[in-house]
Design an enzyme around this catalytic site. Structure first.
Site: not given
Length: 311
Positions: A177, A226, A296
């Site tokens: 990520r 998310s 996130e």
């Protein structure tokens, strides 16, 4: 509610641009959560050259924030000081090639997957399961359903104060990520490699992803994807569930009953409600498991007001 700090005479100090420039521009409607304050100045460049002009002549004391589809973003209620750049028209083209797809930063990930499928190109089906746009997907190495950007990116075009440049994928040093873009760089275009495939198999794979998302995620709610990254060898949603946070509320914000790594705006949430609820989830997960969840979803801007109590 506190007033948004301003940069002295910012609007008058910006270079002349082709695209739209707007002072005190509301941002909530651009975000998937539908919350947040205003931008001191919102700029929607016409194209990459227009963006380059802005970055080259941006006043040194003017903060710069870039937003795309704002699918994984909380804009705080106090708004954002400085210049907010939103890439839209002029950055949304998708072109299929023999062995890949070239897409503008504002193109939706799902739209890239659909263009690839229509051209009989396999390997990009996972993008149909990622909410958001290409620019954000590259910047955070977005991934889902067995694929990620690092596994299919050939190159990315960026704009900085020095102009327009193209970087090969290895230069981004992808991690989970995360992509290492040059400071101040704005992604404007990217190429993803793919390979010829059976159109029926590609369509079937994308249908499976769509069915899975609709069955397991609150895709029709005001949400942001998310909320927390998965810790190594763990699932964030399992930690959240085990800590008793499924359905937890703060004001108009709620932890989804369907998938508890999703936060929801049930209709009257503020950004403070959403962020405060996320922090309460982090606190409870740490207390129950010793694991500190990492956000996130990006949270940007200035807080304002006070969140409601957790119920």
């Amino acid at each position: 509610m506190m007033a948004l700090p301003t940069t002295p005479h910012l609007l008058q100090r910006l270079p002349s641009l082709v695209g739209r420039v707007q002072a005190n521009a509301a941002l909530a409607a651009f975000t998937w959560f539908r919350v947040g304050g205003a931008a001191e100045v919102l700029v929607r460049p016409a194209d990459a050259d227009d963006l380059a002009t802005l970055l080259q002549d941006l006043p040194m004391d003017a903060p710069l924030t870039v937003i795309g589809a704002a699918s994984n973003l909380i804009v705080r209620d106090g708004g954002i000081t400085g210049v907010v750049v939103r890439l839209a028209r002029g950055f949304g083209d998708v072109v299929t090639e023999r062995d890949g797809v070239v897409a503008g930063a504002a193109a939706l990930d799902a739209n890239v997957a659909e263009h690839a499928a229509a051209a009989g190109l396999a390997g990009l089906e996972f993008l149909s399961g990622i909410p958001g746009s290409v620019g954000g997907a590259v910047a955070m190495n977005a991934g889902a359903y067995g694929g990620d950007v690092a596994g299919c990116l050939d190159w990315v075009e960026i704009v900085t104060s020095a102009g327009i440049a193209r970087l090969a994928a290895p230069a981004l040093h992808f991690a989970y990520r995360h992509a290492s873009l040059p400071p101040g760089a704005v992604v404007v275009r990217a190429r993803f490699h793919a390979q010829p495939g059976d159109p029926r198999m590609i369509a079937s794979r994308m249908a499976d992803i769509r069915i899975s998302r609709e069955a397991t995620q609150p895709v029709r709610a005001r949400t942001g994807g998310s909320t927390f990254r998965n810790p190594p060898d763990m699932k964030a949603w399992e930690l959240i569930d085990a800590s008793g946070c499924r359905g937890l509320r703060r004001g108009g914000a709620q932890v989804s009953e369907k998938h508890c790594n999703f936060l929801l705006n049930t209709g009257g949430a503020t950004s403070a409600d959403l962020e405060g609820l996320g922090e309460e989830v982090r606190r409870r997960v740490h207390a129950a498991s010793g694991v500190t969840l990492e956000w996130e979803i990006k949270r940007i801007g200035i807080p304002a007001g006070r969140p409601e109590v957790v119920a």
